[in-house]
Design an enzyme around this catalytic site. Structure first.
Site, PDB file in Angstrom:
ATOM      1  N   SER A   1       0.526  -0.954  -0.212  1.00  0.00           N
ATOM      2  CA  SER A   1       0.097   0.159   0.023  1.00  0.00           C
ATOM      3  C   SER A   1       0.904   1.021   0.280  1.00  0.00           C
ATOM      4  O   SER A   1       1.804   1.353  -0.864  1.00  0.00           O
ATOM      5  CB  SER A   1      -1.212  -0.026   0.723  1.00  0.00           C
ATOM      6  OG  SER A   1      -2.091   1.257   1.035  1.00  0.00           O
TER       7      SER A   1
ATOM      8  N   ASP B   1      -5.801  -3.130  -2.172  1.00  0.00           N
ATOM      9  CA  ASP B   1      -4.964  -3.085  -1.535  1.00  0.00           C
ATOM     10  C   ASP B   1      -4.393  -4.144  -0.634  1.00  0.00           C
ATOM     11  O   ASP B   1      -5.103  -5.679  -0.208  1.00  0.00           O
ATOM     12  CB  ASP B   1      -5.416  -2.155   0.114  1.00  0.00           C
ATOM     13  CG  ASP B   1      -4.401  -1.325   0.953  1.00  0.00           C
ATOM     14  OD1 ASP B   1      -3.570  -1.307   0.537  1.00  0.00           O
ATOM     15  OD2 ASP B   1      -4.403   0.068   0.509  1.00  0.00           O
TER      16      ASP B   1
END
Length: 263
Positions: free
Chosen positions: A40, A155
């Site tokens: 991320s 993510d």
């Protein structure tokens, strides 16, 4: 001959400025990682650094970022599996990474995304760097998943908060992991909206999963850094300078320890 250093940078949204602060501190102390893994926002910061940007350059670019710089608030169609568009994020990554391939980066780099179809983590170790990093930081439900190679990617933090084992497997002798979400399960004063409720539940589930994962994997990291960022939501782009300073001070504090570990 010194030992190789692997740096694992975890997810955490706006708290990622702490990653930048740590990198600046290490850079000033003459410490450069030999391997980087990211998830991320850790993939964003780590990927830009691995591509050849200096830590100070990354700081200068990110310290004054506003929500409007990275989020296109024009709504996307719900049928496209997203609330918001990703055009600005794509443009920002392309500006600094261009068409660079992961295998051409100056520092060996890998990042993690989550494949919604298989339910498993997907590791990017080759191919277009900007696409890989965008997939790794695509918040599910908020931004449209990245579709590539028959996968539907969001993510990486959904399954792996800090990719510690990944950087160890890359060949690092010494692993330094940075978890910028170590404080997210602490009590909060209030929850004021439906979105706030959903994000709070997500944070608590993530904290529990990370705790279980660490128990299963054991002590892979030789050093775990957990910046004390108690009052900043990872979803709020504010006080970036304070978050940066927290990471910078922590990096300066532990630079001698890291230098000792890689001797």
């Amino acid at each position: 001959m010194s030992k190789s250093l692997g740096l694992a940078l975890g997810c955490g949204g706006s708290r990622g400025m702490a990653h930048v602060g740590i990198l600046v501190a290490l850079e000033e102390e003459g410490i450069t990682p030999d391997y980087i893994s990211g998830c991320s926002i850790g993939a964003v910061v780590g990927g830009c650094y691995a591509a050849g940007m200096s830590a100070h350059e990354i700081r200068d670019i990110t310290i004054n970022l506003k929500s409007r710089d990275i989020v296109d608030f024009a709504p996307a169609f719900l049928s496209r599996m997203a609330l918001l568009r990703t055009k600005k994020m794509e443009e920002l990554l392309s500006t600094y990474l261009g068409d660079m391939l992961i295998e051409d980066m100056k520092i060996p780099f890998k990042c993690v995304a989550t494949d919604l179809l298989s339910g498993k983590a997907h590791v990017f170790d080759s191919g277009n760097a900007a696409l890989a990093i965008r997939a790794s930081c695509t918040i599910p439900g908020v931004f449209r998943p990245v579709e590539t190679e028959g996968k539907l990617l969001v993510d990486g933090g959904c399954l792996c908060r800090v990719p510690t084992k990944l950087v160890k497997d890359m060949g690092a002798d010494v692993v330094v992991a940075v978890d910028i979400l170590a404080t997210i399960d602490r009590p909060v004063e209030s929850i004021g909206s439906l979105l706030g409720l959903m994000l709070r539940v997500y944070d608590l589930m993530d904290a529990q999963q990370t705790s279980m994962r660490r128990r299963l994997e054991g002590d892979i990291a030789d050093l775990l850094l957990e910046p004390e960022i108690n009052d900043l939501s990872q979803y709020s782009i504010k006080d970036l300078d304070k978050t940066y300073e927290t990471g910078y001070k922590l990096g300066k504090e532990y630079a001698p320890k890291i230098a000792e570990l890689i001797k």
